[in-house]
Design a protein around this motif. Sequence first.
Motif, PDB file in Angstrom:
ATOM      1  N   CYS A 161      -9.490   0.852  -8.453  1.00 25.00           N
ATOM      2  CA  CYS A 161      -9.084   1.568  -7.227  1.00 25.00           C
ATOM      3  C   CYS A 161      -8.186   0.661  -6.381  1.00 25.00           C
ATOM      4  O   CYS A 161      -8.445   0.458  -5.192  1.00 25.00           O
ATOM      5  N   SER A 196       0.930   3.546  -3.462  1.00 27.32           N
ATOM      6  CA  SER A 196       0.350   4.886  -3.346  1.00 27.32           C
ATOM      7  C   SER A 196       1.369   5.980  -3.640  1.00 27.32           C
ATOM      8  O   SER A 196       0.995   7.125  -3.891  1.00 27.32           O
ATOM      9  N   SER A 228       0.828  -1.207   0.000  1.00 25.08           N
ATOM     10  CA  SER A 228       0.000   0.000   0.000  1.00 25.08           C
ATOM     11  C   SER A 228       0.864   1.259   0.000  1.00 25.08           C
ATOM     12  O   SER A 228       0.617   2.197  -0.763  1.00 25.08           O
ATOM     13  N   GLY A 241     -10.584  -4.639  -6.303  1.00 25.49           N
ATOM     14  CA  GLY A 241      -9.928  -3.348  -6.514  1.00 25.49           C
ATOM     15  C   GLY A 241      -9.431  -3.189  -7.933  1.00 25.49           C
ATOM     16  O   GLY A 241      -9.511  -2.093  -8.513  1.00 25.49           O
ATOM     17  N   ARG A 290      -4.899  -0.107   0.702  1.00 26.55           N
ATOM     18  CA  ARG A 290      -4.893   0.635   1.967  1.00 26.55           C
ATOM     19  C   ARG A 290      -5.892   0.027   2.943  1.00 26.55           C
ATOM     20  O   ARG A 290      -5.587  -0.158   4.131  1.00 26.55           O
ATOM     21  N   ARG A 291      -7.088  -0.301   2.438  1.00 28.70           N
ATOM     22  CA  ARG A 291      -8.102  -0.897   3.309  1.00 28.70           C
ATOM     23  C   ARG A 291      -7.673  -2.291   3.778  1.00 28.70           C
ATOM     24  O   ARG A 291      -7.921  -2.672   4.934  1.00 28.70           O
ATOM     25  N   ASP A 323      -5.144   1.105  -5.299  1.00 30.40           N
ATOM     26  CA  ASP A 323      -4.429   1.767  -4.201  1.00 30.40           C
ATOM     27  C   ASP A 323      -5.313   1.873  -2.959  1.00 30.40           C
ATOM     28  O   ASP A 323      -4.865   1.618  -1.835  1.00 30.40           O
ATOM     29  N   GLU A 324      -6.577   2.232  -3.153  1.00 31.07           N
ATOM     30  CA  GLU A 324      -7.513   2.334  -2.033  1.00 31.07           C
ATOM     31  C   GLU A 324      -7.788   0.971  -1.420  1.00 31.07           C
ATOM     32  O   GLU A 324      -7.879   0.822  -0.196  1.00 31.07           O
ATOM     33  N   MET A 325      -7.905  -0.060  -2.283  1.00 31.22           N
ATOM     34  CA  MET A 325      -8.164  -1.406  -1.788  1.00 31.22           C
ATOM     35  C   MET A 325      -6.981  -1.939  -0.977  1.00 31.22           C
ATOM     36  O   MET A 325      -7.167  -2.577   0.066  1.00 31.22           O
TER      37      MET A 325
END
Length: 357
Positions: A298, A234, A230, A293, A304-305, A300-302
């Motif tokens: 998405c 990112s 992540s 993701g 991170r989560r 990068d967001e996935m």
Amino acid sequence: SGPIKVGRYVMQKKRKLGTEKLSEFFRQFSVLISSGLPVPKALEIMETDETDKRFSIACRDLRLRMIDGMLIGDAMAATGCFPELAVQMIRSAEMGGHLGAATMRLSTHYEKEHRTEGKIHGAVLYPKLLFVMMIFLLLFVFLVILPTLEPLLADAKLPFFTRVLMDISHFLYEYRYFLPVAALLIVAAVEFLITRPGIRRVYDRMLCFLPVLGRQVKIICTARFCENMSSLYSSGLPISFCLKYTMGTIGNRYLDGSIRGIMERVENGKLLSEAIRESGCFDKKLAAVIVTGEEAGCLDEMLRRLAENYEHEADLALAKLMNLLEPAMILLIGALTGFLILGIMEPIWNMYGSIGG
């Protein structure tokens, strides 16, 4: 040996800063450059920190290299004090013009790493103390109790197990002055062997496939994998580069080899989720969530989560490891104590029985 000054730079052993100091470095650095200070001036201020000489030397070395015209990422790599993951994120941030955000992200990343390391060390501390207590218990029995009882049992017919205990006691008592040296040599040999890549890989693989414990180990390593991926993704690095710089950061040599295989599959055109699923080494739901993701655009967001979710799961896994290790060590100590008592008391019971008869 201390640091050696060569020209304007301070040359020292290629030992990285610890996670606590890395978090402190990037947090201070982010605050100072975000306030508008030039990078060399920010490093000069950080250099005045007298609480850690190595930290101060690293800041000075980095500042001097930048004054001589090096980019900050290259200067970090040249000092030998910063991990490859941090160096590559800083290089990417320099090119993308978001150095402040990247350094704050690195600060958060290494703060989490430091917290995880602390939890792991805390989790294994109690079993280590129990193991040391068990060793001292065995030495007390073999060097004090058995030699004291031996004259009382001189005329008795000893069972086989008691004779074995007596032989061990004789051997340890005869060489008792060499026991500290032998203990140091054994510890040094184990430390040396566990650092050998091949042996460490076999050891880490065994950890991953242990019943019950193996799943907890995989969850902890998956959490580190997601956190590192992540942070790197990112910052703008391609997936293959993220995988490359994640190798060596999750604390398991066997899974590092799996990451290398995942990287090769990605370079050959496969999606990250496919490559992870085919490797079969990480937590099974990881690939299933990543594919969502990828399809939604998405990733990068996935990631991170996933990092946040697995951080929570890693905490639970550490708690489960503690709950498994503590009773296991207590049962082991109890079993050894029971066998020793049986070996010592059986001839005494037989002796009293013969007298009564």
